[in-house]
Scaffold this motif. Structure first.
Motif, PDB file in Angstrom:
ATOM      1  N   MET A 179       0.555  -1.614  -0.108  1.00  0.00           N
ATOM      2  CA  MET A 179       0.084   0.072  -0.035  1.00  0.00           C
ATOM      3  C   MET A 179       1.210   1.502   0.026  1.00  0.00           C
ATOM      4  N   ALA A 180       0.408   2.291  -0.700  1.00  0.00           N
ATOM      5  CA  ALA A 180       1.030   2.932  -1.057  1.00  0.00           C
ATOM      6  C   ALA A 180       1.615   4.165   0.859  1.00  0.00           C
ATOM      7  N   GLU A 181       1.999   4.813   0.706  1.00  0.00           N
ATOM      8  CA  GLU A 181       2.393   5.528   2.079  1.00  0.00           C
ATOM      9  C   GLU A 181       1.948   6.967   1.911  1.00  0.00           C
ATOM     10  N   LYS A 182       0.390   7.340   2.650  1.00  0.00           N
ATOM     11  CA  LYS A 182      -0.655   8.149   3.144  1.00  0.00           C
ATOM     12  C   LYS A 182       0.566   9.787   3.789  1.00  0.00           C
ATOM     13  N   LEU A 183       0.207  10.379   3.039  1.00  0.00           N
ATOM     14  CA  LEU A 183       0.695  12.073   3.432  1.00  0.00           C
ATOM     15  C   LEU A 183      -1.002  13.194   4.029  1.00  0.00           C
ATOM     16  N   PRO A 184      -0.479  13.831   4.706  1.00  0.00           N
ATOM     17  CA  PRO A 184      -1.037  14.597   4.942  1.00  0.00           C
ATOM     18  C   PRO A 184      -1.609  15.572   3.813  1.00  0.00           C
ATOM     19  N   PHE A 185      -2.546  15.887   3.731  1.00  0.00           N
ATOM     20  CA  PHE A 185      -2.863  17.509   2.593  1.00  0.00           C
ATOM     21  C   PHE A 185      -3.412  18.675   3.577  1.00  0.00           C
ATOM     22  N   THR A 186      -2.933  19.855   3.366  1.00  0.00           N
ATOM     23  CA  THR A 186      -4.184  21.250   3.565  1.00  0.00           C
ATOM     24  C   THR A 186      -4.250  22.020   3.018  1.00  0.00           C
ATOM     25  N   VAL A 187      -5.560  22.334   2.696  1.00  0.00           N
ATOM     26  CA  VAL A 187      -5.739  23.007   1.695  1.00  0.00           C
ATOM     27  C   VAL A 187      -6.787  23.712   2.184  1.00  0.00           C
ATOM     28  N   ASN A 188      -6.914  24.915   1.877  1.00  0.00           N
ATOM     29  CA  ASN A 188      -7.222  26.816   2.774  1.00  0.00           C
ATOM     30  C   ASN A 188      -8.663  26.875   1.942  1.00  0.00           C
ATOM     31  N   ILE A 189      -9.462  26.191   2.598  1.00  0.00           N
ATOM     32  CA  ILE A 189     -10.755  26.913   1.479  1.00  0.00           C
ATOM     33  C   ILE A 189     -11.759  27.558   2.674  1.00  0.00           C
ATOM     34  N   ASP A 190     -12.706  28.054   1.893  1.00  0.00           N
ATOM     35  CA  ASP A 190     -13.837  28.657   2.770  1.00  0.00           C
ATOM     36  C   ASP A 190     -14.747  28.084   2.983  1.00  0.00           C
ATOM     37  N   LYS A 191     -14.662  27.573   4.417  1.00  0.00           N
ATOM     38  CA  LYS A 191     -15.658  26.716   5.510  1.00  0.00           C
ATOM     39  C   LYS A 191     -17.089  26.601   4.896  1.00  0.00           C
ATOM     40  N   ASP A 192     -17.910  27.150   4.494  1.00  0.00           N
ATOM     41  CA  ASP A 192     -19.108  27.003   3.943  1.00  0.00           C
ATOM     42  C   ASP A 192     -18.503  26.674   2.731  1.00  0.00           C
ATOM     43  N   LEU A 193     -18.091  26.400   1.937  1.00  0.00           N
ATOM     44  CA  LEU A 193     -17.696  25.773   0.523  1.00  0.00           C
ATOM     45  C   LEU A 193     -17.435  23.986   1.002  1.00  0.00           C
ATOM     46  N   LYS A 194     -16.747  24.150   2.170  1.00  0.00           N
ATOM     47  CA  LYS A 194     -16.155  22.433   2.307  1.00  0.00           C
ATOM     48  C   LYS A 194     -17.513  22.716   2.647  1.00  0.00           C
ATOM     49  N   GLU A 195     -18.269  22.397   3.282  1.00  0.00           N
ATOM     50  CA  GLU A 195     -19.644  22.158   4.888  1.00  0.00           C
ATOM     51  C   GLU A 195     -20.254  21.659   3.287  1.00  0.00           C
ATOM     52  N   LYS A 196     -20.634  22.578   2.121  1.00  0.00           N
ATOM     53  CA  LYS A 196     -21.831  21.950   1.107  1.00  0.00           C
ATOM     54  C   LYS A 196     -20.998  20.570   0.093  1.00  0.00           C
ATOM     55  N   ALA A 197     -20.138  21.332  -0.003  1.00  0.00           N
ATOM     56  CA  ALA A 197     -19.097  20.222  -0.953  1.00  0.00           C
ATOM     57  C   ALA A 197     -19.244  18.626  -0.323  1.00  0.00           C
ATOM     58  N   GLU A 198     -18.896  18.678   0.860  1.00  0.00           N
ATOM     59  CA  GLU A 198     -19.243  17.431   1.818  1.00  0.00           C
ATOM     60  C   GLU A 198     -20.776  16.699   1.292  1.00  0.00           C
ATOM     61  N   ALA A 199     -21.304  17.695   1.840  1.00  0.00           N
ATOM     62  CA  ALA A 199     -22.817  17.432   2.004  1.00  0.00           C
ATOM     63  C   ALA A 199     -23.647  16.493   0.300  1.00  0.00           C
ATOM     64  N   LEU A 200     -22.794  17.659  -0.224  1.00  0.00           N
ATOM     65  CA  LEU A 200     -23.371  17.031  -2.443  1.00  0.00           C
ATOM     66  C   LEU A 200     -22.156  15.431  -2.629  1.00  0.00           C
ATOM     67  N   LEU A 201     -20.579  15.756  -1.730  1.00  0.00           N
ATOM     68  CA  LEU A 201     -19.711  14.071  -2.407  1.00  0.00           C
ATOM     69  C   LEU A 201     -20.358  12.858  -1.508  1.00  0.00           C
ATOM     70  N   SER A 202     -21.762  13.193   0.385  1.00  0.00           N
ATOM     71  CA  SER A 202     -21.766  12.186   1.099  1.00  0.00           C
ATOM     72  C   SER A 202     -23.568  12.042  -0.513  1.00  0.00           C
ATOM     73  N   GLN A 203     -24.163  12.737  -0.981  1.00  0.00           N
ATOM     74  CA  GLN A 203     -24.997  12.516  -1.414  1.00  0.00           C
ATOM     75  C   GLN A 203     -24.728  11.181  -2.712  1.00  0.00           C
ATOM     76  N   PHE A 204     -23.780  11.468  -3.345  1.00  0.00           N
ATOM     77  CA  PHE A 204     -22.808  10.250  -4.057  1.00  0.00           C
ATOM     78  C   PHE A 204     -21.761   9.330  -3.702  1.00  0.00           C
ATOM     79  N   GLY A 205     -21.973   9.136  -2.076  1.00  0.00           N
ATOM     80  CA  GLY A 205     -21.023   8.262  -1.413  1.00  0.00           C
ATOM     81  C   GLY A 205     -20.209   8.295  -1.054  1.00  0.00           C
ATOM     82  N   LEU A 206     -19.443   9.687  -0.998  1.00  0.00           N
ATOM     83  CA  LEU A 206     -17.889   9.694  -1.638  1.00  0.00           C
ATOM     84  C   LEU A 206     -17.836  11.047  -0.435  1.00  0.00           C
ATOM     85  N   THR A 207     -16.184  10.923   0.617  1.00  0.00           N
ATOM     86  CA  THR A 207     -15.465  11.590   0.952  1.00  0.00           C
ATOM     87  C   THR A 207     -15.068  12.824   0.353  1.00  0.00           C
ATOM     88  N   LEU A 208     -14.549  14.535   1.080  1.00  0.00           N
ATOM     89  CA  LEU A 208     -13.902  14.930   0.118  1.00  0.00           C
ATOM     90  C   LEU A 208     -12.653  14.359   0.067  1.00  0.00           C
TER      91      LEU A 208
END
Length: 90
Positions: free
Chosen positions: A1-30
């Motif tokens: 298995m490939a090594e996993k590294l943390p990845f930080t992205v600065n995004i608008d809180k509201d955008l992140k929450e809306k994206a996570e909600a939409l992705l969850s409808q498709f069974g995906l995580t961010l």
């Protein structure tokens, strides 16, 4: 298995929450969506979506304001358009 590294992205809180909600409808995580996007980009050696979809999203974002009740609908349409583009490329 490939090594996993943390990845930080600065995004608008509201955008992140809306994206996570939409992705969850498709069974995906961010995390899964970002990993999928990056894997597809590397395998194709290009952006795995239609540049027109990106232009449309940028135009939508430029029109948004915090007091606009249509923001959620506009963001949902933009995200759906991008996800559709990604699925068509598979």
């Amino acid at each position: 298995m490939a090594e996993k590294l943390p990845f930080t992205v600065n995004i608008d809180k509201d955008l992140k929450e809306k994206a996570e909600a939409l992705l969850s409808q498709f069974g995906l995580t961010l995390d899964a969506a970002v990993n999928s996007f990056l894997a597809k980009m590397v395998s194709k050696n290009s952006l795995p979506l239609d540049i027109g979809a990106l232009t449309s999203v940028r135009e939508d974002e430029a029109k948004l304001s915090d007091s606009d009740p249509e923001n959620s609908t506009t963001l949902t349409r933009s995200a759906t358009s991008i996800l559709s583009s990604l699925r068509k490329k598979d």
